[in-house]
Design a protein around this motif. Structure first.
Motif, PDB file in Angstrom:
ATOM      1  N   HIS A  15       0.842  -1.203   0.000  1.00 25.57           N
ATOM      2  CA  HIS A  15       0.000   0.000   0.000  1.00 25.57           C
ATOM      3  C   HIS A  15       0.868   1.239   0.000  1.00 25.57           C
ATOM      4  CE1 HIS A  15      -0.433   1.206   4.562  1.00 25.57           C
ATOM      5  NE2 HIS A  15       0.800   0.959   4.244  1.00 25.57           N
ATOM      6  N   CYS A  34       5.223   5.149   5.340  1.00 25.29           N
ATOM      7  CA  CYS A  34       4.072   4.556   4.638  1.00 25.29           C
ATOM      8  C   CYS A  34       3.654   5.394   3.427  1.00 25.29           C
ATOM      9  CB  CYS A  34       2.880   4.372   5.589  1.00 25.29           C
ATOM     10  SG  CYS A  34       2.927   2.802   6.496  1.00 25.29           S
ATOM     11  N   HIS A  40       5.214  -0.193  -0.499  1.00 27.04           N
ATOM     12  CA  HIS A  40       5.875  -1.071   0.480  1.00 27.04           C
ATOM     13  C   HIS A  40       4.783  -1.997   0.992  1.00 27.04           C
ATOM     14  CE1 HIS A  40       3.854   1.914   2.879  1.00 27.04           C
ATOM     15  NE2 HIS A  40       3.815   1.000   3.849  1.00 27.04           N
ATOM     16  N   HIS A  42       3.057  -4.796   4.135  1.00 25.39           N
ATOM     17  CA  HIS A  42       2.930  -5.221   5.530  1.00 25.39           C
ATOM     18  C   HIS A  42       2.390  -6.650   5.564  1.00 25.39           C
ATOM     19  CE1 HIS A  42       3.451  -1.183   7.263  1.00 25.39           C
ATOM     20  NE2 HIS A  42       2.713  -0.745   6.255  1.00 25.39           N
ATOM     21  N   GLU A 127      -1.424  -4.121  11.681  1.00 23.14           N
ATOM     22  CA  GLU A 127      -0.549  -3.842  10.537  1.00 23.14           C
ATOM     23  C   GLU A 127       0.898  -4.121  10.929  1.00 23.14           C
ATOM     24  OE1 GLU A 127      -0.923  -0.167   7.655  1.00 23.14           O
ATOM     25  OE2 GLU A 127       0.525   0.270   9.230  1.00 23.14           O
TER      26      GLU A 127
HETATM   27 NI    NI Z   1       2.518   1.098   5.478  1.00 18.83          NI
END
Ligand code: NI
Length: 138
Positions: A15, A34, A40, A42, A127
């Motif tokens: 995301h 993020c 990237h 998770h 997350e």
């Molecule tokens: Ni992230």
């Protein structure tokens, strides 16, 4: 008797947290790493809790395998190894935060779970190992 049953499922998704109307610098200021323009990922953990009466014949609220299959069909298979921002219909046009994700997953699961004769009680996602978001449908 009413009891609560939770199934955990895992998925890995890419995301990016960003707003198009903000510069990369502003996005980084608010969303940190993020906001990386190159994406990237998770490793998410999803906890789906249902509530219902214990069936006197089976001793179950629900057959947990049935619940697992339903979560995979409606949610996990759509997210796993996908880009949440660009490939997941129920996240389309939404900022890909865990808060928005948990609400979108609730909306995906509520009706299918009701059709099994039980009620969705909570959706919880982590997350990272330190952060959890929960939604109870209100
Ligand atoms: Ni992230």
């Amino acid at each position: 008797m009413e009891t609560y049953v939770t199934r955990r499922e895992r998925f890995s998704s890419a995301h990016r947290l960003y707003r198009k109307d903000w510069s990369n610098e502003k996005n980084y200021e608010v969303f940190g790493p993020c906001s990386n323009p190159q994406w990237h990922g998770h490793n998410y953990e999803l906890y789906v809790t249902v509530k219902g009466e214990v069936d006197q014949q089976t001793g179950f609220v629900i057959n947990i395998k049935e619940l697992s299959n339903l979560i995979k069909e409606y949610v996990v298979n759509k997210l796993d190894h996908k880009n949440m921002n660009t490939e997941v219909d129920f996240m389309n046009g939404k900022l890909a935060s865990t808060e928005n994700l948990v609400i979108a997953i609730w909306d995906e699961l509520e009706q299918p779970i009701r059709s099994l004769g039980i009620e969705l009680y909570r959706v919880k996602i982590s997350e990272t190992e330190n952060n959890f978001v929960e939604y109870y449908g209100k």
